[in-house]
Design a protein around this motif. Structure first.
Motif, short mmCIF file in Angstrom:
data_model
loop_
_atom_site.label_atom_id
_atom_site.label_comp_id
_atom_site.label_asym_id
_atom_site.label_seq_id
_atom_site.Cartn_x
_atom_site.Cartn_y
_atom_site.Cartn_z
N SER A 40 0.89 -1.28 -0.01
CA SER A 40 0.00 -0.10 0.10
C SER A 40 0.76 1.27 -0.05
O SER A 40 1.43 1.76 1.17
CB SER A 40 -0.93 -0.15 1.06
OG SER A 40 -1.61 1.26 1.19
N TYR A 73 3.01 -1.25 3.83
CA TYR A 73 2.19 -2.40 3.68
C TYR A 73 1.14 -2.23 4.77
O TYR A 73 1.24 -1.85 5.65
CB TYR A 73 2.80 -3.62 3.99
CG TYR A 73 4.19 -3.96 2.98
CD1 TYR A 73 3.98 -4.95 1.87
CD2 TYR A 73 5.36 -3.36 3.09
CE1 TYR A 73 4.85 -5.19 1.05
CE2 TYR A 73 6.23 -3.64 2.29
CZ TYR A 73 6.13 -4.46 1.25
OH TYR A 73 7.14 -4.91 0.17
N LYS A 74 -0.19 -2.79 4.15
CA LYS A 74 -1.34 -3.03 5.26
C LYS A 74 -0.99 -4.31 5.85
O LYS A 74 -1.11 -5.37 4.96
CB LYS A 74 -2.61 -2.72 4.49
CG LYS A 74 -3.77 -2.99 5.44
CD LYS A 74 -5.05 -2.89 4.72
CE LYS A 74 -6.22 -3.04 5.73
NZ LYS A 74 -7.53 -3.07 5.03
N THR A 133 -2.42 -7.41 8.09
CA THR A 133 -3.78 -7.67 8.84
C THR A 133 -3.63 -8.88 9.58
O THR A 133 -3.14 -10.07 9.03
CB THR A 133 -4.70 -7.90 8.04
OG1 THR A 133 -5.43 -6.79 7.10
CG2 THR A 133 -6.32 -8.28 8.52
N SER A 144 -5.71 -4.53 11.98
CA SER A 144 -4.75 -4.07 10.94
C SER A 144 -4.05 -2.94 11.33
O SER A 144 -4.50 -2.06 12.23
CB SER A 144 -5.53 -3.81 9.71
OG SER A 144 -6.51 -2.73 9.99
N THR A 150 -0.27 -0.01 9.59
CA THR A 150 0.43 0.21 8.46
C THR A 150 1.93 -0.01 8.75
O THR A 150 2.19 0.66 9.58
CB THR A 150 -0.01 1.49 7.90
OG1 THR A 150 -1.39 1.70 7.39
CG2 THR A 150 0.88 1.97 6.69
#
Length: 228
Positions: free
Chosen positions: A59, A63-64, A66, A124, A126
């Motif tokens: 992203s 990165y995202k 989760t 989640s 970032t």
């Protein structure tokens, strides 16, 4: 070497190169890991095992991440009304980068009945790489806030990473290409070394010029002697 043997050798080399490409490590590797939690609750200690899944999706420059629980990890002696439970957790970073990543999520969207396993919604956060290399993501402490109380669940079985990512830090390139903007015919050589290299080249050029001047002086003197 005959044409047939040379062709066979080239084919064998190509096959070997192909196998090397296929055996190269993937950029990301995810694995569901069983995590044994020891929870400190307002009504005493509880323990539970839940498989943990961590995924990473690129992203922007990060990165995202989760984190998912496949089983409940604690329970409440009373019903938890909708929106009354707020979970969060930390993920331990390892490999090329050390530290933690906090992940959060929404409150429970349905009533959690008393004395039933509390299912944690996906959490989640970032992650933006600060270092380049392979970074691992491992389940850390889970915190559950509900009805004014706090429950903390700590992994006790030293779980392995649920995710590994090959990442590059922003601006982490080890080199860059520069082009000159000076006028001229475009035949000038770029500077490829430090300033002392340029100075050494300048000294070498000066030596050549001096040698040329000395040679010219020697030729002049020789001509004068011949004329005399």
């Amino acid at each position: 070497m005959s044409y047939r043997k040379r062709t066979a050798a080239l084919a064998s080399t190509a096959a070997l190169a192909g196998s090397v490409v296929l055996m190269a490590a993937p950029a990301a590797r995810a694995e569901v890991v069983d995590v044994k939690y020891q929870c400190k609750t307002p009504i005493g200690d509880k323990s539970a095992v839940s498989p943990i899944d961590i995924k990473g999706v690129k992203s922007g420059s990060g990165y995202k991440i989760t984190m998912s629980w496949q089983k409940g990890v604690s329970s409440s002696p009373v019903d938890l009304g909708k929106g009354s439970m707020k979970p969060s957790a930390v993920i331990q970073l390892g490999g090329a980068e050390k530290g933690t990543l906090k992940v959060t999520g929404s409150a429970n969207q349905a009533v959690v009945p008393a004395n039933t396993p509390i299912k944690i919604n996906d959490l989640s956060g970032t992650y933006t790489p600060k270092e380049s290399g392979k970074v691992t993501f491992t389940a850390g402490v889970l915190t559950i806030i509900a009805l004014g109380t706090t429950t903390t669940c700590t992994p006790t079985n030293s779980p392995g990473p649920s995710l590994s990512l090959d990442v590059s830090a922003a601006g982490g390139s080890t080199g860059s290409t520069q082009s000159g903007s000076g006028s001229g015919s475009g035949d000038s050589l770029p500077q490829t070394g430090p300033e002392d290299s340029a100075i050494a080249l300048g000294t070498l050029g000066g030596t050549v010029l001096l040698a040329g001047a000395a040679g010219s002086l020697w030729v002049t003197r020789r001509r004068r002697r011949s004329a005399g």
